[in-house]
Design a protein around this motif. Structure first.
Motif, PDB file in Angstrom:
ATOM      1  N   HIS A  32       0.855  -1.185   0.000  1.00  0.00           N
ATOM      2  CA  HIS A  32       0.000   0.000   0.000  1.00  0.00           C
ATOM      3  C   HIS A  32       0.892   1.236   0.000  1.00  0.00           C
ATOM      4  O   HIS A  32       1.944   1.243   0.641  1.00  0.00           O
ATOM      5  N   TYR A  34       0.783   5.455   0.860  1.00  0.00           N
ATOM      6  CA  TYR A  34       0.056   6.550   1.487  1.00  0.00           C
ATOM      7  C   TYR A  34       0.898   7.811   1.421  1.00  0.00           C
ATOM      8  O   TYR A  34       2.135   7.742   1.404  1.00  0.00           O
ATOM      9  N   GLN A  36       1.302  11.628   3.405  1.00  0.00           N
ATOM     10  CA  GLN A  36       0.945  12.412   4.599  1.00  0.00           C
ATOM     11  C   GLN A  36       1.521  13.808   4.484  1.00  0.00           C
ATOM     12  O   GLN A  36       2.746  13.967   4.350  1.00  0.00           O
ATOM     13  N   GLU A  40      -1.125  16.440   9.176  1.00  0.00           N
ATOM     14  CA  GLU A  40      -2.367  15.785   8.754  1.00  0.00           C
ATOM     15  C   GLU A  40      -2.240  14.268   8.859  1.00  0.00           C
ATOM     16  O   GLU A  40      -1.181  13.726   9.157  1.00  0.00           O
ATOM     17  N   ALA A  41      -3.347  13.589   8.601  1.00  0.00           N
ATOM     18  CA  ALA A  41      -3.357  12.127   8.630  1.00  0.00           C
ATOM     19  C   ALA A  41      -2.871  11.571   7.297  1.00  0.00           C
ATOM     20  O   ALA A  41      -2.988  12.238   6.263  1.00  0.00           O
ATOM     21  N   PRO A  42      -2.323  10.362   7.307  1.00  0.00           N
ATOM     22  CA  PRO A  42      -1.972   9.714   6.031  1.00  0.00           C
ATOM     23  C   PRO A  42      -3.209   9.498   5.171  1.00  0.00           C
ATOM     24  O   PRO A  42      -4.298   9.217   5.683  1.00  0.00           O
ATOM     25  N   PHE A  44      -4.605   7.457   1.649  1.00  0.00           N
ATOM     26  CA  PHE A  44      -4.358   6.327   0.755  1.00  0.00           C
ATOM     27  C   PHE A  44      -4.136   6.799  -0.673  1.00  0.00           C
ATOM     28  O   PHE A  44      -4.849   7.675  -1.180  1.00  0.00           O
ATOM     29  N   ILE A  47      -3.088   0.505  -3.880  1.00  0.00           N
ATOM     30  CA  ILE A  47      -2.689  -0.832  -3.438  1.00  0.00           C
ATOM     31  C   ILE A  47      -2.165  -1.599  -4.639  1.00  0.00           C
ATOM     32  O   ILE A  47      -2.748  -1.533  -5.730  1.00  0.00           O
ATOM     33  N   PHE A  87       4.622   6.938   2.512  1.00  0.00           N
ATOM     34  CA  PHE A  87       4.851   5.700   3.258  1.00  0.00           C
ATOM     35  C   PHE A  87       4.385   4.500   2.437  1.00  0.00           C
ATOM     36  O   PHE A  87       3.311   4.544   1.815  1.00  0.00           O
ATOM     37  N   LEU A  99      -0.857  -4.093   8.316  1.00  0.00           N
ATOM     38  CA  LEU A  99       0.251  -3.575   7.518  1.00  0.00           C
ATOM     39  C   LEU A  99       1.436  -3.239   8.405  1.00  0.00           C
ATOM     40  O   LEU A  99       1.267  -2.836   9.562  1.00  0.00           O
ATOM     41  N   VAL A 100       2.637  -3.374   7.816  1.00  0.00           N
ATOM     42  CA  VAL A 100       3.854  -2.867   8.445  1.00  0.00           C
ATOM     43  C   VAL A 100       4.350  -1.742   7.555  1.00  0.00           C
ATOM     44  O   VAL A 100       4.568  -1.934   6.355  1.00  0.00           O
ATOM     45  N   PHE A 101       4.521  -0.558   8.144  1.00  0.00           N
ATOM     46  CA  PHE A 101       4.882   0.616   7.367  1.00  0.00           C
ATOM     47  C   PHE A 101       6.389   0.867   7.405  1.00  0.00           C
ATOM     48  O   PHE A 101       7.072   0.621   8.404  1.00  0.00           O
ATOM     49  N   GLY A 102       6.896   1.418   6.297  1.00  0.00           N
ATOM     50  CA  GLY A 102       8.266   1.906   6.277  1.00  0.00           C
ATOM     51  C   GLY A 102       8.363   3.234   7.005  1.00  0.00           C
ATOM     52  O   GLY A 102       7.355   3.788   7.463  1.00  0.00           O
ATOM     53  N   LYS A 103       9.594   3.754   7.109  1.00  0.00           N
ATOM     54  CA  LYS A 103       9.815   4.984   7.865  1.00  0.00           C
ATOM     55  C   LYS A 103       9.451   6.236   7.085  1.00  0.00           C
ATOM     56  O   LYS A 103       9.416   7.322   7.641  1.00  0.00           O
TER      57      LYS A 103
END
Lengths: 111, 112
Positions: A32, A34, A36, A40-42, A44, A47, A87, A99-103
């Motif tokens: 996925h 995203y 940001q 603010e919020a991430p 989408f 996918i 991200f 999900l596992v997100f990158g930095k």
């Protein structure tokens, strides 16, 4: 295990192109993306599924290389509104919503 | 329109106090998630739920708990707040089968 994003940061002038990469040491089912903006919020973007096709969103597209467990996000003819932190989030199982997100990769587009 | 909200948006608390952050969504999504975001770490999963009465630990769950008594809400509780839990907390929800996650506006928590 957290996916690795590169580069960590990139600065562009309006109209230039950029590529953001996301790599995992684990076999991936989906990736996925995203964006940001500061404070603010991430939000989408898209996918990419294992066995699926390259997805597009306006001038932003992405690919998923299952063999290399890598995904790349392509931003063409960047606009000022593309600035933000990008991200990738990865899932290792089909039907797994976790999900596992990158930095993240910070993109700055200047006039 | 459907939405996901978080409250409070800002919170300052003292070390050792119990704190609860609220998350409410009107998407009717089964899946809900709590993340914390710290500079240099991205988004890290704290807890998640795939439905009522279902809760699971994420990668950074120590010191946090959640409960799911209905579809709309997933409150996050810090049992005894620590300075290391100063962070921005995001709640998210998604439809079944690994779809798009919709994020709330976030709660900025400061533990002094």
């Amino acid at each position: 295990q957290q996916p690795v994003q590169s580069p960590q940061a990139v600065i562009l002038r309006e109209g230039e192109d950029a590529v953001i990469n996301c790599s995992s040491s684990k076999a991936l089912y989906s990736v996925h993306w995203y964006r940001q903006k500061h404070g603010e919020a991430p939000v989408f973007l898209m996918i990419l599924l294992k066995g699926g096709e390259q997805k597009g969103h306006e001038k932003i597209s992405a690919s998923f290389n299952e063999k290399k467990q890598q995904s790349s996000l392509y931003l063409t003819a960047s606009q000022l509104s593309y600035s933000g932190t990008y991200f990738c989030g990865t899932a290792t199982q089909g039907g797994s919503e976790k999900l596992v997100f990158g930095k993240g990769t910070k993109l700055t587009v200047n006039p | 329109d459907a939405e996901i909200t978080q409250s409070p948006r800002h919170k300052i608390t003292e070390t050792g106090r119990q704190v609860t952050l609220a998350c409410h969504q009107t998407w009717n999504h089964n899946n809900m998630f709590w993340y914390r975001q710290d500079l240099g770490h991205g988004l890290r999963l704290i807890h998640y739920s795939y439905g009522v009465q279902d809760t699971n630990k994420g990668e950074v769950s120590d010191g946090y708990s959640v409960s799911r008594s209905n579809t709309e809400d997933l409150p996050l509780t810090l049992e005894s707040a620590a300075s290391s839990q100063t962070s921005v907390y995001f709640c998210a929800s998604s439809p079944p089968h690994g779809g798009e996650q919709y994020f709330g506006p976030g709660t900025r928590l400061t533990v002094t």
